[in-house]
Design a protein around this motif. Structure first.
Motif, PDB file in Angstrom:
ATOM      1  N   LEU A  88     140.148  98.431  -5.963  1.00  0.00           N
ATOM      2  CA  LEU A  88     140.417  97.162  -6.638  1.00  0.00           C
ATOM      3  C   LEU A  88     139.467  96.070  -6.167  1.00  0.00           C
ATOM      4  CD1 LEU A  88     144.294  96.656  -6.781  1.00  0.00           C
ATOM      5  CD2 LEU A  88     142.741  97.036  -8.692  1.00  0.00           C
ATOM      6  N   SER A  89     139.082  95.208  -7.095  1.00  0.00           N
ATOM      7  CA  SER A  89     138.269  94.051  -6.760  1.00  0.00           C
ATOM      8  C   SER A  89     138.647  92.917  -7.703  1.00  0.00           C
ATOM      9  CB  SER A  89     136.781  94.371  -6.901  1.00  0.00           C
ATOM     10  OG  SER A  89     135.995  93.243  -6.560  1.00  0.00           O
ATOM     11  N   ILE A  90     138.714  91.727  -7.158  1.00  0.00           N
ATOM     12  CA  ILE A  90     139.072  90.597  -8.009  1.00  0.00           C
ATOM     13  C   ILE A  90     137.915  90.268  -8.948  1.00  0.00           C
ATOM     14  CG2 ILE A  90     140.684  89.683  -6.289  1.00  0.00           C
ATOM     15  CD1 ILE A  90     137.595  87.714  -6.842  1.00  0.00           C
ATOM     16  N   ASN A  91     138.215  89.520  -9.994  1.00  0.00           N
ATOM     17  CA  ASN A  91     137.212  89.098 -10.961  1.00  0.00           C
ATOM     18  C   ASN A  91     136.539  87.827 -10.433  1.00  0.00           C
ATOM     19  OD1 ASN A  91     135.876  87.828 -13.161  1.00  0.00           O
ATOM     20  ND2 ASN A  91     137.163  88.933 -14.624  1.00  0.00           N
ATOM     21  N   GLY A  92     135.364  87.999  -9.843  1.00  0.00           N
ATOM     22  CA  GLY A  92     134.695  86.879  -9.197  1.00  0.00           C
ATOM     23  C   GLY A  92     134.316  85.768 -10.141  1.00  0.00           C
ATOM     24  N   ASP A  93     133.864  86.105 -11.330  1.00  0.00           N
ATOM     25  CA  ASP A  93     133.493  85.076 -12.303  1.00  0.00           C
ATOM     26  C   ASP A  93     134.706  84.233 -12.684  1.00  0.00           C
ATOM     27  OD1 ASP A  93     130.872  85.922 -12.310  1.00  0.00           O
ATOM     28  OD2 ASP A  93     131.089  87.181 -14.099  1.00  0.00           O
ATOM     29  N   ARG A  94     135.838  84.910 -12.853  1.00  0.00           N
ATOM     30  CA  ARG A  94     137.065  84.193 -13.231  1.00  0.00           C
ATOM     31  C   ARG A  94     137.536  83.279 -12.094  1.00  0.00           C
ATOM     32  NH1 ARG A  94     141.665  88.107 -15.302  1.00  0.00           N
ATOM     33  NH2 ARG A  94     141.534  88.777 -13.118  1.00  0.00           N
ATOM     34  N   LEU A  95     137.474  83.769 -10.871  1.00  0.00           N
ATOM     35  CA  LEU A  95     137.871  82.952  -9.726  1.00  0.00           C
ATOM     36  C   LEU A  95     137.004  81.704  -9.623  1.00  0.00           C
ATOM     37  CD1 LEU A  95     139.335  82.358  -7.045  1.00  0.00           C
ATOM     38  CD2 LEU A  95     137.651  83.832  -5.907  1.00  0.00           C
ATOM     39  N   ASN A  96     135.698  81.881  -9.666  1.00  0.00           N
ATOM     40  CA  ASN A  96     134.806  80.732  -9.499  1.00  0.00           C
ATOM     41  C   ASN A  96     134.876  79.773 -10.687  1.00  0.00           C
ATOM     42  OD1 ASN A  96     133.297  81.001  -6.873  1.00  0.00           O
ATOM     43  ND2 ASN A  96     132.936  83.050  -7.712  1.00  0.00           N
ATOM     44  N   ASP A  97     135.158  80.299 -11.865  1.00  0.00           N
ATOM     45  CA  ASP A  97     135.366  79.423 -13.017  1.00  0.00           C
ATOM     46  C   ASP A  97     136.613  78.568 -12.811  1.00  0.00           C
ATOM     47  OD1 ASP A  97     134.859  78.613 -15.893  1.00  0.00           O
ATOM     48  OD2 ASP A  97     136.871  79.468 -16.094  1.00  0.00           O
ATOM     49  N   SER A  98     137.660  79.160 -12.245  1.00  0.00           N
ATOM     50  CA  SER A  98     138.882  78.401 -11.964  1.00  0.00           C
ATOM     51  C   SER A  98     138.609  77.297 -10.951  1.00  0.00           C
ATOM     52  CB  SER A  98     139.980  79.328 -11.439  1.00  0.00           C
ATOM     53  OG  SER A  98     140.351  80.281 -12.415  1.00  0.00           O
ATOM     54  N   ILE A  99     137.843  77.612  -9.905  1.00  0.00           N
ATOM     55  CA  ILE A  99     137.491  76.609  -8.902  1.00  0.00           C
ATOM     56  C   ILE A  99     136.739  75.458  -9.553  1.00  0.00           C
ATOM     57  CG2 ILE A  99     136.081  76.170  -6.855  1.00  0.00           C
ATOM     58  CD1 ILE A  99     136.713  79.077  -5.983  1.00  0.00           C
ATOM     59  N   ASN A 100     135.778  75.781 -10.389  1.00  0.00           N
ATOM     60  CA  ASN A 100     134.971  74.744 -11.040  1.00  0.00           C
ATOM     61  C   ASN A 100     135.797  73.902 -12.015  1.00  0.00           C
ATOM     62  OD1 ASN A 100     132.665  75.581  -9.669  1.00  0.00           O
ATOM     63  ND2 ASN A 100     132.064  77.017 -11.280  1.00  0.00           N
ATOM     64  N   ARG A 101     136.712  74.541 -12.732  1.00  0.00           N
ATOM     65  CA  ARG A 101     137.549  73.797 -13.679  1.00  0.00           C
ATOM     66  C   ARG A 101     138.479  72.836 -12.950  1.00  0.00           C
ATOM     67  NH1 ARG A 101     140.361  77.723 -17.904  1.00  0.00           N
ATOM     68  NH2 ARG A 101     141.255  75.700 -18.517  1.00  0.00           N
ATOM     69  N   LEU A 102     139.067  73.294 -11.851  1.00  0.00           N
ATOM     70  CA  LEU A 102     139.970  72.419 -11.103  1.00  0.00           C
ATOM     71  C   LEU A 102     139.202  71.256 -10.483  1.00  0.00           C
ATOM     72  CD1 LEU A 102     143.019  72.377 -10.547  1.00  0.00           C
ATOM     73  CD2 LEU A 102     142.549  73.391  -8.318  1.00  0.00           C
ATOM     74  N   ALA A 103     137.934  71.485 -10.124  1.00  0.00           N
ATOM     75  CA  ALA A 103     137.118  70.434  -9.497  1.00  0.00           C
ATOM     76  C   ALA A 103     136.813  69.286 -10.446  1.00  0.00           C
ATOM     77  CB  ALA A 103     135.822  71.038  -8.966  1.00  0.00           C
ATOM     78  N   ARG A 104     137.000  69.480 -11.727  1.00  0.00           N
ATOM     79  CA  ARG A 104     136.762  68.396 -12.681  1.00  0.00           C
ATOM     80  C   ARG A 104     137.849  67.327 -12.586  1.00  0.00           C
ATOM     81  NH1 ARG A 104     135.998  72.529 -17.717  1.00  0.00           N
ATOM     82  NH2 ARG A 104     134.161  73.643 -16.934  1.00  0.00           N
ATOM     83  N   ILE A 105     139.025  67.729 -12.091  1.00  0.00           N
ATOM     84  CA  ILE A 105     140.144  66.788 -12.028  1.00  0.00           C
ATOM     85  C   ILE A 105     140.019  65.968 -10.748  1.00  0.00           C
ATOM     86  CG2 ILE A 105     142.652  66.551 -11.953  1.00  0.00           C
ATOM     87  CD1 ILE A 105     142.855  69.257 -13.375  1.00  0.00           C
ATOM     88  N   GLY A 106     139.785  64.684 -10.916  1.00  0.00           N
ATOM     89  CA  GLY A 106     139.615  63.797  -9.775  1.00  0.00           C
ATOM     90  C   GLY A 106     138.176  63.670  -9.312  1.00  0.00           C
ATOM     91  N   LYS A 107     137.234  64.249 -10.083  1.00  0.00           N
ATOM     92  CA  LYS A 107     135.835  64.174  -9.669  1.00  0.00           C
ATOM     93  C   LYS A 107     135.326  62.748  -9.749  1.00  0.00           C
ATOM     94  CE  LYS A 107     131.300  66.306 -10.353  1.00  0.00           C
ATOM     95  NZ  LYS A 107     130.515  67.318 -11.119  1.00  0.00           N
ATOM     96  N   GLN A 108     134.612  62.320  -8.698  1.00  0.00           N
ATOM     97  CA  GLN A 108     134.075  60.970  -8.593  1.00  0.00           C
ATOM     98  C   GLN A 108     132.577  60.955  -8.931  1.00  0.00           C
ATOM     99  OE1 GLN A 108     136.479  58.382  -7.626  1.00  0.00           O
ATOM    100  NE2 GLN A 108     137.559  60.251  -8.287  1.00  0.00           N
ATOM    101  N   PRO A 109     132.016  59.786  -9.234  1.00  0.00           N
ATOM    102  CA  PRO A 109     130.577  59.705  -9.528  1.00  0.00           C
ATOM    103  C   PRO A 109     129.709  60.260  -8.405  1.00  0.00           C
ATOM    104  CG  PRO A 109     131.670  57.682 -10.167  1.00  0.00           C
ATOM    105  CD  PRO A 109     132.701  58.499  -9.458  1.00  0.00           C
ATOM    106  N   SER A 110     130.198  60.184  -7.163  1.00  0.00           N
ATOM    107  CA  SER A 110     129.436  60.694  -6.018  1.00  0.00           C
ATOM    108  C   SER A 110     129.407  62.221  -5.971  1.00  0.00           C
ATOM    109  CB  SER A 110     130.048  60.180  -4.717  1.00  0.00           C
ATOM    110  OG  SER A 110     131.355  60.719  -4.541  1.00  0.00           O
TER     111      SER A 110
END
Length: 412
Positions: A7-29
């Motif tokens: 078994l191996s996790i879906n790396g693309d899906r995991l990193n996409d989730s990280i990137n999507r969550l990072a949009r919430i609260g993202k600052q100009p910096s």
């Protein structure tokens, strides 16, 4: 059906989730500001809850506002739990806490994709307000101060009662959030290291030995303010000279201990703080951390003895006031061994290290067996927009979490 060892996790899906969550609260910096209880926190929790449901979990919010997703197991036995937090400091990064939550969801997605049901239910927990009060994990551990809501002061300005209500929690029912071994058989938290040990040793995975205890003390030094030009050196009661000796003593105490604790004087104020006046008053804080409770006690005793000697030598009065005393939480040796075995099987290099930062695992480990997995943080930077763990490193950590939980499912 795939063999679990493959078994191996879906790396693309995991990193996409990280990137999507990072949009919430993202600052100009480029930093993330998602303080607990804010609209950004609520938005992120809603998205994570959606992902839990889509992964086949039932989801509930307990009285402490903890978001708990459960993937049913084959047997009606205590759950294996994982998770972390998604709230940030005011200028945080995208990986701190988040990786542990989203990797937990990705573990469940992988099990569901392959039509696998473990013996134990798998729970993924989003703990409330880790970056400030740790009220979520404290409530689960039963260490929350039920009669002192004023001790929990959210950064958003509302009372803790109102903040919990906004999340679907309830201060008056906080005791119901407490869990025991009858609920959780073990807890494993994946987290970015937030230091540079893994990077410096070129290890891909950190097997965490435990979360250190923390002792904090305030020290007030009272001397005599006087004219810097007319006061002879041998008659001075210089509070800053006493403080300087304490700072060096704190450093020396830590350096001589065999368990390699850390100790810091991180706050210092000088009064009158003028160029031509002998300082009459100094306030400072001491922060000491180690995995050994005995070591911390020894350090406190040595500091007390040294302070008494410094007070006598400098003709000052020195008062020590305890601020914080958090006992360390060791990781269960069996879980550490399991993480090491998984690393060996996956061909990942590893090293053992303590967590010198506090985590939700510190509290949860008081009620059940606990383990932690670290992945590297570039240059040891965290709580910053510069915080970075590569996509590959995130995937490696998530795969170690997956196989650790699968092995623990057979052990417990």
């Amino acid at each position: 059906m795939i063999t679990t060892s493959l078994l191996s996790i879906n790396g693309d899906r995991l990193n996409d989730s990280i990137n999507r969550l990072a949009r919430i609260g993202k600052q100009p910096s480029g930093s993330i500001c998602r303080l607990a209880f804010t609209p950004e926190d609520l938005q992120a929790r809603y998205l994570v809850q959606q992902w839990m449901v889509e992964a086949g979990m039932s989801v509930k919010t307990d009285a402490a506002g903890n978001l708990i997703g459960t993937y049913a197991g084959k047997e009606n036995i205590p759950a294996l739990a994982t998770g972390s937090h998604i709230d940030t400091v005011p200028s945080g990064g995208r990986f701190d806490g988040v990786l542990g939550v989203l990797a937990g969801i990705e573990v469940v997605r992988t099990l569901r994709d392959n039509d696998l049901r473990p013996r134990h239910p798998i729970q993924v927990i989003v703990f409330t307000d880790e970056e400030s009060s740790m009220i979520g994990s404290q409530a689960i551990a039963g260490t929350v101060l039920l009669n002192a809501p004023e001790q929990y002061k959210p950064k958003v300005g509302e009372s803790i009662q109102a903040c919990l209500e906004n999340l679907g929690g309830n201060w008056d029912d906080l005791a119901t959030a407490k869990r025991t071994r009858a609920d959780l058989t073990a807890f494993v938290e994946l987290h970015v290291e937030q230091g540079a040990v893994l990077e410096n040793t070129q290890a891909e995975i950190g097997v965490v030995q435990g979360v250190v205890g923390m002792v904090r003390e305030a020290i007030a030094i009272t001397g005599q303010a006087n004219h810097a030009g007319t006061t002879p050196m041998d008659t001075r009661q210089d509070a800053l000279v006493a403080a300087a000796q304490i700072v060096l003593t704190v450093q020396e105490i830590a350096r001589q201990m065999p368990s390699r604790p850390v100790a810091t004087v991180g706050y210092l104020t000088v009064s009158p703080n003028a160029v031509n006046i002998v300082p009459g008053q100094v306030e400072l804080t001491v922060d000491m951390r180690d995995l050994s409770k005995n070591c911390l006690n020894q350090m406190r005793m040595q500091l007390k003895q040294a302070v008494e000697a410094i007070a006598a030598a400098t003709h000052t009065a020195i008062q020590i006031t305890p601020l914080l005393n958090v006992e360390p939480t060791p990781a269960m040796p069996q879980i550490q061994d399991t993480i090491e075995l998984v690393c060996r099987e996956l061909g990942l290099s590893y090293c053992y290290l303590p967590s010198r930062a506090g985590h939700d695992a510190l509290e949860v480990g008081r009620i059940t067996d606990m383990g932690m997995i670290f992945v590297p943080s570039q240059s040891g930077v965290s709580h910053s927009e510069a915080e970075y763990t590569s996509p590959q490193q995130c995937v490696q950590g998530a795969n170690v979490l997956l196989h650790t939980l699968l092995k623990l499912d057979k052990i417990y």
